[in-house]
Scaffold this active site. Sequence first.
Site, mmCIF file in Angstrom:
data_model
loop_
_atom_site.group_PDB
_atom_site.id
_atom_site.type_symbol
_atom_site.label_atom_id
_atom_site.label_comp_id
_atom_site.label_asym_id
_atom_site.label_seq_id
_atom_site.Cartn_x
_atom_site.Cartn_y
_atom_site.Cartn_z
ATOM 1 N N ASP A 277 76.983 119.984 52.176
ATOM 2 C CA ASP A 277 78.332 120.364 51.742
ATOM 3 C C ASP A 277 78.487 121.879 51.745
ATOM 4 O OD1 ASP A 277 80.904 120.012 50.690
ATOM 5 O OD2 ASP A 277 80.241 118.340 49.441
ATOM 6 N N ASP B 123 88.997 116.608 51.615
ATOM 7 C CA ASP B 123 88.549 115.253 51.274
ATOM 8 C C ASP B 123 89.656 114.220 51.461
ATOM 9 O OD1 ASP B 123 86.329 116.626 50.561
ATOM 10 O OD2 ASP B 123 86.204 115.814 48.530
HETATM 11 C C1 GLA Z 1 82.955 117.455 48.590
HETATM 12 C C2 GLA Z 1 82.846 116.614 49.846
HETATM 13 C C3 GLA Z 1 82.989 115.152 49.500
HETATM 14 C C4 GLA Z 1 81.919 114.775 48.495
HETATM 15 C C5 GLA Z 1 82.018 115.666 47.284
HETATM 16 C C6 GLA Z 1 80.875 115.452 46.324
HETATM 17 O O1 GLA Z 1 84.211 117.383 48.017
HETATM 18 O O2 GLA Z 1 83.837 116.985 50.769
HETATM 19 O O3 GLA Z 1 82.878 114.362 50.662
HETATM 20 O O4 GLA Z 1 80.673 114.902 49.100
HETATM 21 O O5 GLA Z 1 81.988 117.043 47.648
HETATM 22 O O6 GLA Z 1 80.894 116.331 45.244
#
Ligand code: GLA
Length: 769
Positions: free
Chosen positions: A193, A264
Amino acid sequence: MPELATHRTRGLLAAVLIAPVLATVGATAPAQALDNGLALTPPMGFNDWNSFGCDIDAQDFYDMADLFVETGLRDVGYEYINIDDCWMEGRDAARGTTERATSGRSMTAPYRLLPDRTYFPDVDEDGSGAIEADEEYNGIKALTDYVHERGLKLGIYSSAGTTTCQGLAGSLGYEEIDAQTFAEWGIDYLKLDTCGSHSTTTMDGRTVSYPDTVEGYEARWSTMRDALLEQDRPIVFSICDFTTAGQSWTWGADVGNLWRTTTDISASWSSVVSNFKQTIVLSEYAGPGAWNDPDMLEVGVDGALTPRENRSHFSLWAMMAAPLIIGADLREIDPDSLSVLLNDEVIAVDQDPLGEPATVVSQGNGRWVLSRPLANGDVAVALFNETGTASSISTTALATGAESASAYRLRDLWSGATTHTSGRISASVPAHGTVMYRLTSDGGAASEDALVSVDATASAQTIPHGGLVDVSVTVTNDGRTALQQTSVDLAVPSGWHRELRSISGKSTLASGASRTAVFRVTAPAVGDDPIEAADLEAVASWRQRTGSRSVSSSVRVTALTVVDGSWPTADTTADGDALFGQVGDILAIASAGAGVSNPTRGPGFTGAATDEYAAIYAAGGASSTSTAEVTVSQRGSTASGDRAGIMMRNDMAGNGQPVGVALYVSGSNSVALVYATDGGTAYTSIYPTSGFFGGTTVPAGEITLRLMRSGSTYTAYWSSDGTTFNQLGTRGITLPDVAATTPQDVGVFHASGTPGEATEAQFQGFSTS
Ligand code: GLA
């Protein structure tokens, strides 16, 4: 197809310009430079984040592995069981050295990441009855072994910053030891991430810092790429850079096997569409071993998408050659959603070895034609209707890039039907639907059913109650063989009438011929519903060699009785096509709009939040001391963003700085009074959980709202029986930017909460005094 043929070349050029290192692999190599030989087709698997968030434990993943086997998901290609954020306990300064001493493994550095033992407990893997020293913190290792025994693979998560997005230990500065740890555990896939700081001093005193430039982003993930390549284990590398600043698609092929293209995803139609739109324009960057990642699947998550939306989501991801990472809890998934995930013909498109993602053939008014060349010479074609009403979408085989042929076979990958066409491809696609075909250039296809489409168009979309509209219905034979006994009809809802005015052509419909019937449709006389939408259903029937067949499509016409002219209306929604109706003391508003209360226009929207609503109001109707009251007799939907109520605002149509308040009931039974004291462009939400001025849960059904203004102070009430009123909060809200003696506009307002998707709310007995 010339357009598609150039994409690979363009992708290469782009990559060479941005990452000079690629120049050495030259123009004959595929776009990817990360030569780990992995993900030659898009990864398929499961990830917990969309359904569980941080609420995970090892059992969840044991269960998913079992269910991959039991449901047949493994057999259709799903492979990775991926653990997302929140699995780690922290980084242990001593742990690496202890581990080396006890197990003799070749750890080169301390500061190892440890799994959270509460949720990923140690496992007595050798069955000795006790946890041996080398089994401490083996919760993930034991899970990996279990998953591997079932022919599956395990994925894990970390961040390229100091912390993960949930504030736990990230990998910045520890890439080597983390890659080594993951390899030792038998991990097959790493999602890295972007959260946390990108400058740090590590536990052993090293300073690591990356700038927030595109090059800085690339370098962060490159460090982990190099660390993974050092390991004696193939590990798929998933770049989770959800920022747009990092532009990971421009360098991702050089560094990872997939890279996020969007923020997301969430379990909503608008989020799915938004991620699709942001990703389909990046097709040229992807290819075998290197994929655009529009984020994980929401198919079957929380029942948020309809069956048709689930199919569209899955079709679009397959067309884009996106990773198919299931986000639903497989213990609870509904059978229809599971059947979507198991559609092996759609999966075959996603996994096609040519690895050429779809591009846009045509697009306009929410109607999309996408095509994707496939390894065996077939073409995958998707007709996608983004809009909230059924629509005909057409293209031709040649436009999709198919080889020229005298006929084409079309396999409908959702209905399973096979038809033939001499070239034109047309279908009525329902709201939010996708028709997905595999097209084969095949002159012998005439033994199949002909592709026949029916299209209905109305001479007006809105007519007065009791008024007339002409609807023409055209049936077209796109097949190579003639149809017999071709007829068309138009079904109308009760209260509506239709009469056939004319019909052209013959009932024997030659290849390429059409037949059009015109129906005169009469809307019902006005009753107590000011806005009455009707979906008129056109049906074409015929006979051909293989038997009797029919197809249908629908067109929407709305009967409307307009608002008494003394009341102005305002429509501040982006699409601006709200309908306003009135019958007696019933007011109706059918509108889309993001809404009030600090709305955004969905994931990926970067502009300033702006209220979007439609209103019927009395100009200057709220004097410095006044009361407005109305019963919301029908809410638009059950969505929390669907809001209907009373608004007092300086300029109802201006939609500038709010300068006023809005009192509403939401589709999910919440009453709130919202206001802005900071002069922004949108009402600022008051926090639903604080209980002071909103978030109050009320019964379903009719709710009466009362809003009182006294100078610059507003007090709000609601009632479920129209008699007993409950005050929201314990006092009025005083707004510093309201001039106490200036009259304001006051009226009823509604927004569906979803831009572009109208719903209808009704109000009864609106009064102001
Ligand atoms: C980010 C990523 C998500 C998930 C969250 C977890 O937002 O984009 O896909 O992995 O972190 O905290």
